[in-house]
Motif scaffolding. Structure first.
Motif, PDB file in Angstrom:
ATOM      1  N   VAL A  85       0.849  -1.183   0.000  1.00 42.06           N
ATOM      2  CA  VAL A  85       0.000   0.000   0.000  1.00 42.06           C
ATOM      3  C   VAL A  85       0.889   1.239   0.000  1.00 42.06           C
ATOM      4  N   PRO A  86       0.906   1.988  -1.116  1.00 40.07           N
ATOM      5  CA  PRO A  86       1.712   3.212  -1.180  1.00 40.07           C
ATOM      6  C   PRO A  86       0.930   4.385  -0.585  1.00 40.07           C
ATOM      7  N   LEU A  87       1.447   4.965   0.499  1.00 37.30           N
ATOM      8  CA  LEU A  87       0.747   6.034   1.209  1.00 37.30           C
ATOM      9  C   LEU A  87       1.435   7.368   1.037  1.00 37.30           C
ATOM     10  N   LEU A  88       0.630   8.417   1.004  1.00 40.25           N
ATOM     11  CA  LEU A  88       1.120   9.783   1.037  1.00 40.25           C
ATOM     12  C   LEU A  88       0.537  10.465   2.273  1.00 40.25           C
ATOM     13  N   VAL A  89       1.346  11.248   2.959  1.00 42.08           N
ATOM     14  CA  VAL A  89       0.839  12.068   4.056  1.00 42.08           C
ATOM     15  C   VAL A  89       0.405  13.383   3.418  1.00 42.08           C
ATOM     16  N   ILE A  90      -0.904  13.653   3.471  1.00 39.91           N
ATOM     17  CA  ILE A  90      -1.396  14.865   2.815  1.00 39.91           C
ATOM     18  C   ILE A  90      -1.742  15.971   3.812  1.00 39.91           C
ATOM     19  N   GLU A  91      -1.746  15.626   5.096  1.00 44.64           N
ATOM     20  CA  GLU A  91      -1.926  16.642   6.138  1.00 44.64           C
ATOM     21  C   GLU A  91      -1.373  16.098   7.448  1.00 44.64           C
ATOM     22  N   SER A  92      -0.647  16.953   8.158  1.00 43.65           N
ATOM     23  CA  SER A  92      -0.118  16.580   9.468  1.00 43.65           C
ATOM     24  C   SER A  92      -0.131  17.825  10.351  1.00 43.65           C
ATOM     25  N   THR A  93      -1.094  17.870  11.281  1.00 40.30           N
ATOM     26  CA  THR A  93      -1.261  19.004  12.180  1.00 40.30           C
ATOM     27  C   THR A  93      -1.169  18.487  13.613  1.00 40.30           C
ATOM     28  N   PRO A  94       0.056  18.500  14.193  1.00 35.20           N
ATOM     29  CA  PRO A  94       0.228  17.955  15.542  1.00 35.20           C
ATOM     30  C   PRO A  94      -0.514  18.792  16.581  1.00 35.20           C
ATOM     31  N   PRO A  95      -1.014  18.202  17.615  1.00 39.86           N
ATOM     32  CA  PRO A  95      -1.274  16.777  17.822  1.00 39.86           C
ATOM     33  C   PRO A  95      -2.741  16.434  17.571  1.00 39.86           C
ATOM     34  N   SER A  96      -3.326  17.001  16.523  1.00 38.78           N
ATOM     35  CA  SER A  96      -4.770  16.831  16.389  1.00 38.78           C
ATOM     36  C   SER A  96      -5.254  16.174  15.098  1.00 38.78           C
ATOM     37  N   ARG A  97      -4.496  16.236  14.013  1.00 34.51           N
ATOM     38  CA  ARG A  97      -5.041  15.724  12.746  1.00 34.51           C
ATOM     39  C   ARG A  97      -3.920  15.215  11.843  1.00 34.51           C
ATOM     40  N   LEU A  98      -4.146  14.015  11.329  1.00 36.38           N
ATOM     41  CA  LEU A  98      -3.258  13.394  10.350  1.00 36.38           C
ATOM     42  C   LEU A  98      -4.132  12.846   9.244  1.00 36.38           C
ATOM     43  N   ARG A  99      -3.736  13.083   8.011  1.00 38.52           N
ATOM     44  CA  ARG A  99      -4.514  12.567   6.876  1.00 38.52           C
ATOM     45  C   ARG A  99      -3.552  11.907   5.898  1.00 38.52           C
ATOM     46  N   THR A 100      -3.842  10.637   5.594  1.00 36.16           N
ATOM     47  CA  THR A 100      -3.036   9.894   4.629  1.00 36.16           C
ATOM     48  C   THR A 100      -3.924   9.483   3.464  1.00 36.16           C
ATOM     49  N   GLU A 101      -3.276   9.223   2.346  1.00 37.96           N
ATOM     50  CA  GLU A 101      -3.999   8.830   1.146  1.00 37.96           C
ATOM     51  C   GLU A 101      -3.233   7.726   0.442  1.00 37.96           C
ATOM     52  N   ILE A 102      -3.947   6.739  -0.058  1.00 34.93           N
ATOM     53  CA  ILE A 102      -3.302   5.758  -0.917  1.00 34.93           C
ATOM     54  C   ILE A 102      -2.925   6.499  -2.190  1.00 34.93           C
ATOM     55  N   ASP A 103      -1.662   6.419  -2.552  1.00 30.43           N
ATOM     56  CA  ASP A 103      -1.133   7.178  -3.694  1.00 30.43           C
ATOM     57  C   ASP A 103      -1.972   6.907  -4.945  1.00 30.43           C
ATOM     58  N   PRO A 104      -2.707   7.918  -5.427  1.00 37.05           N
ATOM     59  CA  PRO A 104      -3.573   7.690  -6.591  1.00 37.05           C
ATOM     60  C   PRO A 104      -2.804   7.385  -7.877  1.00 37.05           C
ATOM     61  N   SER A 105      -1.526   7.737  -7.918  1.00 37.92           N
ATOM     62  CA  SER A 105      -0.736   7.461  -9.131  1.00 37.92           C
ATOM     63  C   SER A 105      -0.259   6.015  -9.190  1.00 37.92           C
ATOM     64  N   ALA A 106      -0.517   5.234  -8.117  1.00 39.33           N
ATOM     65  CA  ALA A 106      -0.030   3.853  -8.063  1.00 39.33           C
ATOM     66  C   ALA A 106      -0.900   2.879  -8.856  1.00 39.33           C
ATOM     67  N   GLY A 107      -2.073   3.306  -9.288  1.00 40.45           N
ATOM     68  CA  GLY A 107      -2.939   2.434 -10.083  1.00 40.45           C
ATOM     69  C   GLY A 107      -3.507   1.264  -9.306  1.00 40.45           C
ATOM     70  N   SER A 108      -3.852   1.474  -8.054  1.00 41.70           N
ATOM     71  CA  SER A 108      -4.357   0.410  -7.194  1.00 41.70           C
ATOM     72  C   SER A 108      -5.816   0.066  -7.517  1.00 41.70           C
ATOM     73  N   ALA A 109      -6.237  -1.124  -7.084  1.00 34.94           N
ATOM     74  CA  ALA A 109      -7.623  -1.568  -7.262  1.00 34.94           C
ATOM     75  C   ALA A 109      -8.553  -0.921  -6.239  1.00 34.94           C
ATOM     76  N   PHE A 110      -7.966  -0.235  -5.257  1.00 41.20           N
ATOM     77  CA  PHE A 110      -8.736   0.459  -4.235  1.00 41.20           C
ATOM     78  C   PHE A 110      -7.947   1.687  -3.817  1.00 41.20           C
ATOM     79  N   GLY A 111      -8.595   2.604  -3.142  1.00 41.06           N
ATOM     80  CA  GLY A 111      -7.895   3.813  -2.715  1.00 41.06           C
ATOM     81  C   GLY A 111      -8.742   4.631  -1.777  1.00 41.06           C
ATOM     82  N   GLY A 112      -8.227   5.809  -1.462  1.00 40.27           N
ATOM     83  CA  GLY A 112      -8.946   6.714  -0.586  1.00 40.27           C
ATOM     84  C   GLY A 112      -8.046   7.292   0.480  1.00 40.27           C
ATOM     85  N   THR A 113      -8.678   7.894   1.482  1.00 38.33           N
ATOM     86  CA  THR A 113      -7.947   8.552   2.558  1.00 38.33           C
ATOM     87  C   THR A 113      -8.330   7.971   3.910  1.00 38.33           C
ATOM     88  N   TRP A 114      -7.406   8.117   4.876  1.00 34.96           N
ATOM     89  CA  TRP A 114      -7.677   7.877   6.288  1.00 34.96           C
ATOM     90  C   TRP A 114      -7.403   9.203   6.983  1.00 34.96           C
TER      91      TRP A 114
END
Length: 174
Positions: A85-114
């Motif tokens: 799973v190739p992840l990108l950190v798209i937001e990091s605001t300590p100590p309250s919010r972290l947002r990661t995304e499956i790299d959309p350029s990787a051509g995965s069968a699934f994707g999205g953000t956490w």
């Protein structure tokens, strides 16, 4: 020979039915799980933000490797249940919010953000993780919706995080 034809026909019919039902399941989904840890937000943040250290406390992640930045974003590759799973950190605001995304350029069968949100709550920390995901393959959509559920990974992550702090937690869904 007749039984072989019946069994093969039955299996093919089952796969066709699963595919049809999966095609009717929406491609996108959203799920949120929340727990309360009796820990300060800074302590929880430090553990959550250490993406390289996740395999030490979450058994589902076998490996987490830092990659070179991708278009100015922190990049990671995590091995989870046989998937890279190739992840990108798209937001990091300590100590309250972290947002990661499956790299959309990787051509995965699934994707999205956490999206991980930490909120102070009477000396404890409320952690909510929201998955805003998509699944391309109708068979995988069927399996995810009806067999594995959308909350499985979220609950596994939060339960393991609780154990990391010596706490037994039960995720709440919203």
């Amino acid at each position: 020979m007749k039984w072989v034809v019946i069994v093969v026909g039955g299996v093919l019919a089952l796969v066709a039915l699963i595919t049809l039902i999966g095609a009717l399941v929406p491609r996108e989904h959203r799920a949120t799980s929340t727990v309360l840890l009796h820990q300060p937000a800074d302590s929880v943040w430090k553990v959550m933000r250490d993406l390289g250290g996740v395999p030490a406390w979450w058994p589902a992640i076998k490996e987490s490797v830092r990659l070179p930045d991708n278009n100015g974003r922190e990049a990671w590759r995590q091995k989870m249940s046989g998937w890279d799973v190739p992840l990108l950190v798209i937001e990091s605001t300590p100590p309250s919010r972290l947002r990661t995304e499956i790299d959309p350029s990787a051509g995965s069968a699934f994707g999205g953000t956490w999206t991980y949100e930490l909120t102070a709550d009477s000396g404890a920390t409320r952690i909510s993780v929201t998955e805003a995901g998509w699944i391309g393959n109708p068979v995988f959509r069927f399996l995810s919706r009806f067999i594995f559920g959308y909350y499985g990974s979220l609950d596994g992550y939060l339960t393991a995080l609780g154990k990391r702090f010596g706490e037994d937690v039960r995720p709440v869904h919203s």
